[in-house]
Structures are given as structure tokens and as C-alpha cells.
Write a protein that holds these residues in place. Sequence first.
Motif: not given
Lengths: 183, 236, 461, 457
Positions: A164-178
Motif C-alpha cells: 500500500d502506498v499512501k500520501f498525506d493530506e496537505e498540512g495535516k497530521t494524523i491524530n493517533l488518539l482517534e
Amino acid sequence: MADRAVIGVFEDVDDAASATQSMLDNGISGEDFDILSSSPFPHGSFGEAERHHNLYVFPLIGAACGFITGVLITAGTQISWPLVTGGKPILSIPPMLVIMYEGTMLGAIIFTVLGVLFESRIPSAGPRVYDPRVTAGYIGVIVSGAEEMVRRAAQIMTDSGAEDVKFDEEGKTINLLEDPEDQ
Amino acid sequence: MACQAENNIPINEESAFRENRAIEWIRIERYWTDSEDFAESSPQYLPMTCQHCGNAPCEPVCPVYATYHTPDGLNAQIYNRCIGTRYCGNNCPWNVRYFNYHDPKFEDTFTNHLNPDVTVRSRGIMEKCSMCVQRIRRGVREARYDGRELQDGDIMPACAQTCPTNAIIFGDLNNPDSQVSQMVASDRNYELFGELGTAPGLTYLAKVDVDAEEHSEEEEHAAVPQSPVIWMTVNG
Amino acid sequence: MAEHAHAGHVAPEITARQTIEDATRRVVSTGAKFATLDIALGVLGAIGLIALVLNLIIEGTGNREAWGYTAIVAGYLMSSVLSAPILAVLLRLTRSDWRRPLSRIAEIQAAAGIVVYILYLPLFFAIPEAEGRFTVWVEWPWGAPGFFSAVVLGLLVFGGYALLYISAIPDFAIVRDRSHDNLPRFERYSRLARGWYGNLRQWSVHRAGLGVLGGAYLILYIWTVSLFFWDFGLSLVPSWRSSVFPGFAAMSSLQTGLALIIVTMYALQRWGGLQDYLTWDYFWSISKLLLTTSLLWFYLWFSEFMIYWYGRKPDEINVLELVMFDVYGLPMLLTFLLNFALPLFILMWNRVRKTIGGPTLVACLVLVGTFIDRLRIFGAAWGVENPFAHEMEADNIPDFLVPSVLDILIVIGSLAAAAFCVRMALRIVPLPSIWEVSGGIGLRVRRQYLNHPVTVIAKPE
Amino acid sequence: MQERVIMSDQEINNELLRSVFEHPLRFWVGAGVLGIFAAMWLISLSWLIYWGVGVTGLNRPVYWGFLITNFVFWVGISHAGTMISSILRLTQAEWRRPVVRAAEVMTVFSLGTAALFPLIHTGRPWRAVYWVFPYDFMRDVFPNVRSPLIWDPSAIFTYLTGSALFVYTALIPDLAVIRDRSTGLRRTIYGALALGWTGNTRQWKLQGIAGVLISALILPVFVSVHSIVSWDFAVSIVPIWHATVFAPYFVVGAVHSGVSAVLTLMAGMRWFFKWEKFIRPEHFDAVGRLLIVIATVWLYFFFLDFVFAIAAEETRELAVMERRVFEWPYWFLLVEIIILGYLIPVGMWLKRSVRRNIKLMFWSSLLVNVAMWSERYWLIVPGIERKYELKFSWSFYNPQLVELGLVVGSFGIVVFLLLMFSKLFPPIVLWEEKEGQRFAANVKIGQAVVPAIVKEE
């Protein structure tokens, strides 16, 4: 400059290693990619760059702080409250040594742990890209930097057998709590 | 008894003695001379109370400074501070520190007879002979009020006061003319467990042999101590 | 302290053949290179022996003070040369991979055991009987304390030689097989090798024998050191009833043994042609042990000091005055610095541990420090006028034991004799241990792991 | 000897997280039984606090008894965890991997339990605030730093903090695993605890260094803690207590009992969670070999302590010694200590087949701890029963039911807490297991295949 990031998730370690190898061959330096794994690998397994750290400074600072605290507590209380007990001198050094020692070690340990957290850059709000399969034994290869390079790296990873290859969404970080499924 | 009344020591019930928990600031230890025949063996008495050591083993082990050395040379116990770790009791070679295993019990009317100068100790703290510190303080105060030096007899702990044979003598060791100083200078003077180096403030006089000139009705040698004496410094 | 991850372990690749070549060359070539040194050591050793005999004639065994320095040097040698083989034993027990080039260096020190025993003989007669004083023997009817020490010390010295010999048998066979051009040497090594030809049975017996002998040596050593330091040191001082003392003596002996090995390693890799075998990472590994023993040295010393300081019994204070503060205060301070403070502050830096010079420097300090410490312990003990006294009285504290000329000669001579013994053993015994070094070569493999070379170490059970 | 089962990371996760995600009946039964013990402890404790120390069997001069013995015992047990994990980490022993976390957690819980005992044992526990941190600086009410009872809390506090941080640091990657495998509230909680761990190169590298660094720092603390506990006794002038050997003797005894407890715990975990694939006979073998050495060193110090006490030939020491060697129950305890603490277990462990038999290892390690508990009692109590030669105040000690309840209950508490821990967090380090899988290799020598590991650098 808009930095982008991409994560490639590999089931097979060798695939990941060959992907990083061909990235290195294609002018993506070891500084630009990072490896996510579920357990440590011998350093340099993927040709990644060595990450500099200053961890060793922390225990020294901590030891110094702890030592000073120990001295202040022991010497301070004895001097400011000069009660004679058992004919021992008001400043009894051997007992002070014991507490100074414990203080030193306590300071050193606490600061080491703080240092580990600080140098690991955690707690962090979360990375730009992440995949929960990493903790299940997959290898994640993150490439971040200029968009052109990131796209090139994504191509290499797809070619090398990334699941799998995934790109980030611009300027967002992933919230690991959610919970990702809630989103 | 005088000690019990003076210092508000609760009445020891029989169970306290059976459990070895009796509180007796001064106790008379009895030892029997070795003899096959009980009738022939005779008791020897050792009055035992806090030795008020100069280098007291009980003091430094207390984590909360509940016992410390006063400038007078007394080994003081601060009841408010005591939390009852009981380490001091363990470290006392003479076993003269007493722990309040229970709240003190006084019979109805006894509560009216308690000495107002002395606190009643609650459950969970250590206590011990204070050398009647309340009397010492009063004596010093009165002497200062009168503008004179302390002399023998100004201060008298309860035990010394009531002892009919004057076997317990209290006085100022810093004053070379006092009775205690002279007695301490005698050859018969010895410290109990002196080799421990705790420098007790209490010393004993060895009993004198029958064969010596002293006429005594008790027999045998052995060290029957006679007079605990205390030394003290009086400030100002 | 943790180590920096560094790029692989760069030990030069040593082949088995090369090991055999190197080790036999030393034995075969008679070593004229250091002949002057050997002769000098031999002469000094002889002088020491003469001084010992003279001392015996002049002073007899009645005067205890005259034998103080003999006890000091005997205790010192016991702590150094006899404790060194412990390292080989321990590392074999834990199956450490890095023991291989070091174990022979450790074992060969035991060659000087005979010197300890010779020094012990006059002490045997000079030691006052156990009856009436405080000793481990409580109220043993006879033989204590000297006789039992004599027996266990004899066993220990013998055990040291046996350990050296048995571990070297396969290597003797190797030298034998390469000496066909030289008949006397062939015969000598044939005798030494005892018909070893290395079949499976011989190897398994050899392995078991080394294990049992090593274990026995370890236990015997701890026991002997405890006993010797107790009977000839501690118990001569009235009131010195420190029960941790034998443990302290054993620990400080282990430390000294390690230091001796490190110094020998340095000498061998500098002048002995072993630079390919004794690379910095061996110094690195062993210096961690040296640091640990230095810390333990302090720990065991402090547990004694703390109790005496806090207990404050007058006789204990007098003992403290004697052995730590007043009379032997300066030796104590020096020992403290050399055996604990300096090693700690030098070796706590990983960067220093990873050099060759750093550990060597500390090892030299420790060797000197331990001698001063033995001076403190045995000097204090043998200077006591009346060991039968029940307590150490303040007016009976002995003075510093000043050495006579003979004493100095004995000390120098014994040290030289010990060095001489080791030098002689080096001429006979191959070094490094060929079978261990070449046996380890197959077990250490370099492999490629993904993009990265790693060292794989096999652990046969 | 190839006992290792090759597993994928996913399988390791599934197996080891079973304790967290599944609630079999045995868990509830175990929790219930241990809960009863814990309740017993609480009842005894309330009883003691309400009625005061008078309900114990203590008297004058026996001021310390079962509770202090139990304190020393649990501090001793707590020494195993860190000892095992630090020393094994520093020496890079491969067999540490399944043992470390359980051992460290046991350290934390047993140390916490131990620390309670001196507090509840005081006459006025509610005022013990003077004694332990925080000190009352505002009113200048300071503790007496010359007292060993002040060194104690400082050492225990350091050790407890250090061990807890040690456990937590190594727990972070595993928390991330649980985070990624759970949903909802649980995910939020574990996510917060995992501090956003992703497992990148830098984090792993620091995790590795942290393990070594904290090990190296906590080892000296570990030695100091039990030394200081021993000084509670040794700095006094009670004849048998006043021995210089006490510090190393107590430390080695602590390690002896603690490592045995780890052995018991390993066997228990293997049985309770069915982790035969992870906790293997080779691990028992290795711990058994280590214990032989430790037990022998312990015996050496035991001997030193014993012999010095009689060699001095002081009437005082001999009086205590006589009680300890000839009088009931102490002669029985002495025999028991030697037989159960050394002869039987070490005799058994010498044999390789016993070391690899988990049932035997379980029972023999329990024996050691029975002996070590009695050893502490044997060391502490007779000394004050026969203190000095003034026989008039010689005494005896009859432990009462409350004390027994607290002692037995404390075992329940520690095991109960361990069970609760295993419910919340994996008691075997996931990433260490995975790393161990990766570092395993085989070397072929001739026909034989020898297990080998990659050298950690």
C-alpha cells in the motif's frame, strides 16, 4: 515549499530493503526517508542515515541537579535545625553521602527518561503519515520532502512490492488518539 | 510509685506485665546470685532508668528528631514529634524506652490526680525517663529568680526524693563541690556498659565488699549499683 | 553507560593457521630479545630470596614486626597473580566469546604461585597461635591458624599450575607436531603433551576437566583469600571484627587480578607481537569489569566504614584510627584514590574505555593502589604489639610499620621473582591459547543482513 | 538445542496480547481468589490501624517483628526484577527477553507493598508525613537525615521511581501495538499512554540506548537499596545486628530470593497464560544456572556472618547465638534455612534435567522463598529478644493473627496486582520478542547447526 510525505507499507522486509536501496540509487538520500517498524532493526539495515542525538547529556545534567538537591536537603536541614543527636557532628558526612547518592541517581534516571522522550520527539501529536499495520509486523517506509521526490519514491515503492502506498493530506497530521474508522 | 505519680504513667495492669509491655520509667531489676538452694540465693537490685547518654544510641536513629540531646545533657523525648518507629527502643542497650501500645488508662478519680506539668502520652509513641525535667526547669528558674547558683537539693527528681536510703543522688557534675561530683570521683564509680562509649549521664557506684571496712549486712561482692547520678550544665 | 552504535566490529580476520604460527614462534625462538630483562629479574629475585633467608637468620620468627613486609608482599602477590586465572574461569563458565585470546594471559600469571608459597613459609612460623585471640578457628585444638592456611594455599598454588597445564595440553601437542626438526624440543613437548592427539573423547574430557578444575579453583581462591586475610591480617588487630572484610579482600583481589591482566595485555600487544589479537575491543570489554570491581571495592569498603562510624564503640573508633584515619590514613587515602575514585572517573567515559591506553593507565593505578592497601592492612596487623588483647585500647594503637632494608629487598625481590616466573612460563607455554582462539574463529561469522553487515556469534551449548 | 519457534510478528502480537484482550474463566477465578487475599490484607490493616500496634505480639524490647521481616522480604523480592533485567541487558544475554517485563513489574509492586509495611508499623501512621516526603519545609519541621530510617525512604523512592520509569519506557512501543488494535475509548487511553509512538528509526535507536543506560543507572541504586535496608539493623549497636557484612549479605540474599521469585513467576505465567512458546525450558535452565552461583555467594556471606558472630566470643553475641542455634523455634529455622534455602534447591539445580523441568523448578524456587522469609526473621528477631546481658528485660515474641494476616495478605496483594497488570498491559515485551526472532540465526559448522545470535552493538 509544500512538503509532502508518503508511506509505503511492505509486508516483506526484503522488499522494503530493496525499495530503500533503489531509492538510494535514485538520488533519494538516507536523510529523506525513515523506517517504521514494530521492533528494532540493526542500525543501517535499510541504508538510512544515522540520527544524531544528545541523550548522554541528560543523565549528566540530571545527576548534577540531583546531587545539588541532595546536598541542600542534607546540609540545609542539619544546619538550619542544629539538634545534637547521639553526639554526632551537626554536619555528619557519611549519612549525607547516602542521601546525596540517592538524589544523584534519582536525578540521573528521571532525566534519562525525559531525555529519551525528548530525543525520540515524543509525545508528539502524531506523524504526517502512519499505518496501523506497522505494529503488526509490516515495514513502513516514509519519504518526506519536495513533492517531486516524494512522488518518485512512491513509484519506486510501488514497483518494489509495497502493499500500500499512501500520501498525506496537505498540512495535516494524523491524530493517533482517534479511531481511524470513525473518520 | 513516686515516678508513676509525678510523670502520669498509666497504671500497668497484670496483662501488661505478662506481655512485657509494662511502662516503668524506673524499674528495679532483680538478679539472683547463683546458688543451688533457693533459700541461700539472695537478690541483688539494679535500679534501671534512662541513662541519659552523652552519645545516645537512640538519638540518631530517629527519623523525625523526636529524641535529641538538650544542652543540659538530657536525653529528651518530644512526644509531639514521635511517630513510633520504635527504632530507638531497639537501639537502647538498657531497654529503658517504653512504647505506648495502648491509650493510657486511669481509674476514674485518678484523672484528677494527674500532674499538670506533664503531658499524658497517647497511644503509639515512645516515652522514657525524663529525669523529671519539669522539676529541673522549675529549680533552674527559681535559682535564677533568687539570683544564686544552683546547689545540691535545689532539684530533686521524684525517685531521688522518695528513696528512703538515699540510694539515688542527683546533682550537677559541672560543679566540683556537688555531692555527685565527689561520688563520681570515687573508685567505686562505674558506667553500666561503659565500653559501648555512649557516655551515660548516669553512673553507678559498685557495692563495697563485706570484707572491706564498710559494714554492710548484705553479702558477696558483685556490682550492686547504688546511686545513679546525673551531670548537667546549667545555662545562665 | 551505553555505547555508541558503531559501524561493526572490525577485528582483523585471524586464521587458525596464523594463530598457530604466531603462538609457536614465541615458544620456538628462545626470546633473546628480552634476555637482559630476564636476567635482571632473575638476579633481583635471587637477592630477594637471600634477603628473606637473612631476615630469618637475623630476626628469627619471634619478632612479628620484622615479617610485616613479607606479609604485605605475600598478600599482594596473592591478590594479583593468583587471582588472575579467575577471569579465565569466570569467562569460560559464562561462555563469553571474548575470553578466547585472554584466557591464557590470565592463567599464565599463576606460574608465580611458587613465590607466594615461599613467602608464606616464614609467616607460618611467625603467626601467633590462634588460642586466646579472635580467629575463625574459634577454639580449634591445633593447627590453626598457620597449618590450614598452608594446606589451602598449597592446594591453590598447585591448582593454578594444574589449570595452566591442563588448558595448555592441546597447545603443547601443536608445538610438538611442529618440532620435528628439533629433537630435544620435540621430546620435551611430547612429554608435556602426554599423548594428546585431540580425538573427541580427549576433547570432552579436557572440557570437563577444565570446568571442574576451574570451579574448584574459583571456590578455593575465595576461601584462601578470605582465610589468609583473616588470619594474617584482620584477626591480629584486636577489636577489628569486620565480617565483610574477607569479602572486601576477595573483591579487591579480583580487581587487582583484572588490572594485572590488562597490564600484561598491554605489554603483549605492544612488545609481544600480539597486536592483531588484543585489539581495543578486548580492552573495552575487560575495562567494564574493571569499572564494576572498582565500584564494588568502594561498596564493600563503605559498608565496613559506615557501620564502624555509626556504631561509635570506642574500640571500633580506635580500629578506624589505626587502619583508616590516623596511622594508616595516608595509605587509605591513596588507596581510595587509586582503587576507586580515579578508576571511576576515568573509566566512566565510554570513549576512554574504548581505547587501549585508558584501561591500561587505570590498571597501573589499581596495581599500585592495591599494594598500598595491602601495606595498610598487613602493616597495621603485624605492627600490633599484643594480638591477644580483647579490645583495641586508645593508648595501644601501633605506629606505622617502617620497612627495614631487608624488607625493601624482600618486596622488590619477590615482585621481580614473580615476574621472572611468568617470563619463564611464557617461554614454554604458547600464547595465546591456540585451541581457544582458533576454536572461536568458526563460531564468529560475518553476515549480510539486509543492507548491513552484522557479526553472528554461535553459542554451542 | 533449538527450542525457538519461528513466528511472525503478527502471531507474536496475537499470542502475547491474549492476556489483554481475552477474559477466560481462569482469569476471573484467579482474580477472585487473589481478591480474597487482598481483602484479608485490608481487613487486617484496618484492624491494626484502628486498635493500634497493641494488637500485635510486640513488646519490650522486641519492638520489631513480623511486619519488619515482611518489609525486608518484599524489598528483597523487588531486587530480582531489576537485577535480572539490568544485568542481562548489559551482558546482552539472549534469554532475558521473556523475563524482563514480568520481573520489573514484580519489582514495582513488591517494592510498593514493602514500602507500606514500615509505615503501617509505626505507632502513629497518620503522622508519618514528617518522616517521608514531602517534608514540612514551611514550618521548619525537618527529618533527621542521620537516621537510617530517612535513608530508607529516599532509597526506596529512588528505586521505585526508577523501576516504574524503566517499565514505562519499555512499555511505550507495546502500548502503540494495543492502540493500533483497539477502538473507541480504549484506543484513546492507550493512544495517550503511547505518546504518539510510531516506531521510526530514531525512536527505536533511543529505545535501545535507553534500555542500556537506565539499566546501568539503576543497578547501583538496586545495590544501595538493600544495603540501606540492612543498615537499619547494622548501624545499631544490637549485638548480632552490628555486623559489617550485613550490606552485601542482604543484597545477595535479596537477589537469591528475588531471582527465585522470578522463576516462580515465570512458571506461573507459562501455566496461566499458556505461553509455552515464549517461556521455554532453556530459560529455566539459564535462570537455574545463575541461581546456583547466587545461592553459593549467599551461603558464603551467610557463613561469614555466622562465623564472625561466634568467633568474637563475646558473651552478648554468644547469648543471641545460643538462642538462634539451640532454642525453639530458631534452631528449626536455621536448619530449614540451610536445607530449603540451599541444599535442596541447589542440589536439584545442579542437574540439567531438573533445570529444564518446569514443575520442579516451580516448587524448588518456592522453597527458596520460604527459607528466605525465615532467614530474615531469624536474623532480625532473636537479636532483640536477647539484647545485652541484662537478663531482666529479655523477652520473647509471639506473632499475633493480625500480623499473620498482613503477611499472608501481602502475598495476595502482590500477585493480584501482577494479574491486574497483565490484564492491562502485555507482561512479556512484544518488541523484545520480535527482535529476538530477528536476531536469531544459525551457523553451520560441518554437519552441525549451532544456534547463534546477532551481536548487539
